[in-house]
Design a protein around this motif. Sequence first.
Motif, PDB file in Angstrom:
ATOM      1  N   ILE A  87      31.208  16.551  -3.990  1.00 38.11           N
ATOM      2  CA  ILE A  87      31.621  16.078  -2.666  1.00 38.11           C
ATOM      3  C   ILE A  87      30.449  15.399  -1.974  1.00 38.11           C
ATOM      4  CG2 ILE A  87      32.470  16.765  -0.395  1.00 38.11           C
ATOM      5  CD1 ILE A  87      33.949  19.035  -1.699  1.00 38.11           C
ATOM      6  N   MET A  88      29.286  16.003  -2.087  1.00 39.68           N
ATOM      7  CA  MET A  88      28.088  15.410  -1.493  1.00 39.68           C
ATOM      8  C   MET A  88      27.771  14.066  -2.164  1.00 39.68           C
ATOM      9  SD  MET A  88      24.506  17.403  -0.845  1.00 39.68           S
ATOM     10  CE  MET A  88      23.210  16.691   0.152  1.00 39.68           C
ATOM     11  N   MET A  89      28.028  13.975  -3.460  1.00 41.81           N
ATOM     12  CA  MET A  89      27.761  12.732  -4.179  1.00 41.81           C
ATOM     13  C   MET A  89      28.704  11.616  -3.736  1.00 41.81           C
ATOM     14  SD  MET A  89      26.926  14.106  -8.029  1.00 41.81           S
ATOM     15  CE  MET A  89      26.470  12.492  -8.650  1.00 41.81           C
ATOM     16  N   ILE A  90      29.951  11.966  -3.413  1.00 40.38           N
ATOM     17  CA  ILE A  90      30.891  10.968  -2.901  1.00 40.38           C
ATOM     18  C   ILE A  90      30.386  10.428  -1.561  1.00 40.38           C
ATOM     19  CG2 ILE A  90      33.221  10.603  -2.008  1.00 40.38           C
ATOM     20  CD1 ILE A  90      34.165  12.680  -4.078  1.00 40.38           C
ATOM     21  N   MET A  91      29.951  11.347  -0.710  1.00 41.03           N
ATOM     22  CA  MET A  91      29.407  10.972   0.599  1.00 41.03           C
ATOM     23  C   MET A  91      28.197  10.055   0.430  1.00 41.03           C
ATOM     24  SD  MET A  91      28.153  13.622   3.524  1.00 41.03           S
ATOM     25  CE  MET A  91      26.739  14.249   2.604  1.00 41.03           C
ATOM     26  N   MET A  92      27.331  10.387  -0.510  1.00 43.40           N
ATOM     27  CA  MET A  92      26.139   9.589  -0.721  1.00 43.40           C
ATOM     28  C   MET A  92      26.432   8.284  -1.446  1.00 43.40           C
ATOM     29  SD  MET A  92      24.309  11.570   0.902  1.00 43.40           S
ATOM     30  CE  MET A  92      22.836  10.569   0.832  1.00 43.40           C
ATOM     31  N   ALA A  93      27.577   8.221  -2.149  1.00 44.78           N
ATOM     32  CA  ALA A  93      27.929   6.994  -2.860  1.00 44.78           C
ATOM     33  C   ALA A  93      28.118   5.836  -1.891  1.00 44.78           C
ATOM     34  CB  ALA A  93      29.197   7.204  -3.684  1.00 44.78           C
ATOM     35  N   VAL A  94      28.786   6.110  -0.763  1.00 47.96           N
ATOM     36  CA  VAL A  94      28.987   5.068   0.243  1.00 47.96           C
ATOM     37  C   VAL A  94      27.643   4.663   0.848  1.00 47.96           C
ATOM     38  CG1 VAL A  94      30.150   4.453   2.383  1.00 47.96           C
ATOM     39  CG2 VAL A  94      31.279   5.978   0.748  1.00 47.96           C
ATOM     40  N   SER A  95      26.792   5.660   1.123  1.00 49.15           N
ATOM     41  CA  SER A  95      25.468   5.374   1.682  1.00 49.15           C
ATOM     42  C   SER A  95      24.633   4.551   0.706  1.00 49.15           C
ATOM     43  CB  SER A  95      24.749   6.687   2.012  1.00 49.15           C
ATOM     44  OG  SER A  95      25.521   7.492   2.854  1.00 49.15           O
ATOM     45  N   ALA A  96      24.739   4.878  -0.590  1.00 46.76           N
ATOM     46  CA  ALA A  96      23.996   4.127  -1.603  1.00 46.76           C
ATOM     47  C   ALA A  96      24.465   2.686  -1.663  1.00 46.76           C
ATOM     48  CB  ALA A  96      24.160   4.793  -2.969  1.00 46.76           C
ATOM     49  N   ALA A  97      25.784   2.489  -1.581  1.00 44.11           N
ATOM     50  CA  ALA A  97      26.327   1.130  -1.622  1.00 44.11           C
ATOM     51  C   ALA A  97      25.803   0.305  -0.452  1.00 44.11           C
ATOM     52  CB  ALA A  97      27.854   1.178  -1.595  1.00 44.11           C
ATOM     53  N   MET A  98      25.807   0.895   0.743  1.00 48.80           N
ATOM     54  CA  MET A  98      25.346   0.169   1.919  1.00 48.80           C
ATOM     55  C   MET A  98      23.826  -0.013   1.911  1.00 48.80           C
ATOM     56  SD  MET A  98      28.249  -0.385   3.013  1.00 48.80           S
ATOM     57  CE  MET A  98      27.674  -1.458   4.318  1.00 48.80           C
ATOM     58  N   GLY A  99      23.105   1.027   1.498  1.00 49.98           N
ATOM     59  CA  GLY A  99      21.651   0.963   1.505  1.00 49.98           C
ATOM     60  C   GLY A  99      21.084   0.045   0.443  1.00 49.98           C
ATOM     61  N   ILE A 100      21.521   0.231  -0.806  1.00 48.73           N
ATOM     62  CA  ILE A 100      20.995  -0.580  -1.912  1.00 48.73           C
ATOM     63  C   ILE A 100      21.537  -2.001  -1.841  1.00 48.73           C
ATOM     64  CG2 ILE A 100      20.953  -0.838  -4.424  1.00 48.73           C
ATOM     65  CD1 ILE A 100      20.941   2.223  -4.613  1.00 48.73           C
ATOM     66  N   GLY A 101      22.847  -2.131  -1.539  1.00 52.30           N
ATOM     67  CA  GLY A 101      23.415  -3.467  -1.389  1.00 52.30           C
ATOM     68  C   GLY A 101      22.772  -4.202  -0.226  1.00 52.30           C
ATOM     69  N   GLY A 102      22.606  -3.502   0.905  1.00 48.34           N
ATOM     70  CA  GLY A 102      21.972  -4.115   2.072  1.00 48.34           C
ATOM     71  C   GLY A 102      20.529  -4.465   1.810  1.00 48.34           C
ATOM     72  N   ALA A 103      19.814  -3.598   1.084  1.00 51.93           N
ATOM     73  CA  ALA A 103      18.409  -3.863   0.783  1.00 51.93           C
ATOM     74  C   ALA A 103      18.250  -5.128  -0.058  1.00 51.93           C
ATOM     75  CB  ALA A 103      17.800  -2.666   0.048  1.00 51.93           C
ATOM     76  N   SER A 104      19.150  -5.308  -1.024  1.00 47.41           N
ATOM     77  CA  SER A 104      19.094  -6.507  -1.859  1.00 47.41           C
ATOM     78  C   SER A 104      19.343  -7.765  -1.025  1.00 47.41           C
ATOM     79  CB  SER A 104      20.139  -6.405  -2.981  1.00 47.41           C
ATOM     80  OG  SER A 104      20.205  -7.610  -3.712  1.00 47.41           O
ATOM     81  N   VAL A 105      20.364  -7.720  -0.174  1.00 46.49           N
ATOM     82  CA  VAL A 105      20.689  -8.879   0.665  1.00 46.49           C
ATOM     83  C   VAL A 105      19.552  -9.154   1.652  1.00 46.49           C
ATOM     84  CG1 VAL A 105      22.297  -9.828   2.364  1.00 46.49           C
ATOM     85  CG2 VAL A 105      23.163  -8.489   0.429  1.00 46.49           C
ATOM     86  N   ILE A 106      19.031  -8.086   2.276  1.00 49.39           N
ATOM     87  CA  ILE A 106      17.965  -8.250   3.269  1.00 49.39           C
ATOM     88  C   ILE A 106      16.699  -8.831   2.635  1.00 49.39           C
ATOM     89  CG2 ILE A 106      16.340  -6.958   4.726  1.00 49.39           C
ATOM     90  CD1 ILE A 106      18.726  -5.129   5.460  1.00 49.39           C
ATOM     91  N   SER A 107      16.296  -8.318   1.471  1.00 47.51           N
ATOM     92  CA  SER A 107      15.067  -8.812   0.844  1.00 47.51           C
ATOM     93  C   SER A 107      15.195 -10.280   0.478  1.00 47.51           C
ATOM     94  CB  SER A 107      14.710  -7.976  -0.394  1.00 47.51           C
ATOM     95  OG  SER A 107      15.696  -8.104  -1.402  1.00 47.51           O
ATOM     96  N   ARG A 108      16.398 -10.699   0.037  1.00 48.51           N
ATOM     97  CA  ARG A 108      16.588 -12.117  -0.278  1.00 48.51           C
ATOM     98  C   ARG A 108      16.626 -12.981   0.988  1.00 48.51           C
ATOM     99  NH1 ARG A 108      21.505 -12.334  -2.466  1.00 48.51           N
ATOM    100  NH2 ARG A 108      21.885 -10.113  -2.759  1.00 48.51           N
TER     101      ARG A 108
END
Length: 466
Positions: A62-83
């Motif tokens: 359950i905690m991993m599901i919660m963190m999955a959304v955070s990972a998508a926003m954090g890692i996806g956002g980090a890639s977009v922001i760095s570019r």
Amino acid sequence: MKQKMQSERLGTEPIPKLLKNLSIPAMIGMFVMALYNVVDTIFISYGVGINAVAGVTVAFPIMMIMMAVSAAMGIGGASVISRRLGERREQEANHVFGNIISVILIISVLGIIGAFTILEPMLLLFGATQEIVGYSIDYMFPILLGTFFFSFAFATNNIVRSEGNAKFAMMTMIIPAVINIILDPVFIFGLNMGVRGAAIATVISQASVTIVILQYFLTGKSSLQLRIEHLRVKLAILKEVIAVGLPAFAQQAAGSVMMIAINTMLIRFGGDLHVGVFGIIQRIIMFTVMPMMGVMQGMQPIVGYNYGAKNFDRLQETVILGLKVTISISILIFILIMSVPHWLMMIFTSNPEVISAGAEYLRIMFSAVFLIGIQVVGSGLYQALGKPKQALILSLSRQLIFLIPLVLILPHYFGVYGVWMAFPISDFFACLLAGALMYRDRDIFFGKGKGKNKEKGRQIPVSSGT
């Protein structure tokens, strides 16, 4: 000017120095972060028992599901922001950041609602038995109430790193880890709160670092700015962030499904004891894989920035160096696990049965760990390049495509040993897939990318208008 230099050094500093400066803080931060998960498990194991460890292990998906959304926003956002920073589009980077915060607020509300409505049915669905479901509820209820703190800290850590500030990103992992380690014995033993005490200590630690991170963004220490107008959701921004972050979400979500499958098969072919053993082994896995993840996280802002700046020489050098380092680390991990598995299990428990079984299963599970480095670099590389299809395939390959089917099939032929055998077999196939994809796309990052500077040692300048 100083804030701009924070990200500009991604395109100017020598790659070995830059990778070291970005990776080592990430390694330290993740090492400490893994340490407090280990300490959590040690306190629960000695203070409550192996069934309590099993209960927390069943709740973890359950905690991993919660963190999955955070990972998508954090890692996806980090890639977009760095570019965006590499392309000198700072205002667009700010809008990306604001949209990520908005999504975190939404999932935080959903987490709190879930704590009061569907927690117990979900735990039973995920394989909790009557002997351990109480421990699972005690642990997850406070965690879900603190969804915002976990999601915010997890997502923004990647964003801080995307602008090249690895030291502060490291601190955002060390601060909650230290606080958690201090509070664990107070709540578990001093206040006699057991598993729930461990969860409350974790929530408090994440709330503390959330305050520190907010101060960082609101006081102008970041290259990014957080304004009310940036919080207005823009579908075009979310679409790009989600597209890049989808592999990270899929990887975390697949990890949750993997945990459910493993726990179910362990209970069916073994028992609650085996789930508890896996809970301990899972912490060892986190602890040993963290250095490779640190290298990958150190690589990502360098790759993203230089890909955006069309500086392919530096991109190529980063990938090759990252592969060398991660493969070396994975070989050292293999030697460690094969040499002293009993000692590692004895850190967590004094139960002879758990120690003996855990040592045997550790050797089986880690027998192909020296192949993991290629998987880690490949997945992180495609995320940083903003190539979601390849990143999604690699993120899903080990857990969803290979591991889960093997976990569900092999125990029918090998009993509980089949669960443990599934890990090295899936590592082998995932490594082959990662190697094949990277070889196919070698022109992008191994010297034939479009626009690559042919003159050795020369860097492509980035003007403020690009």
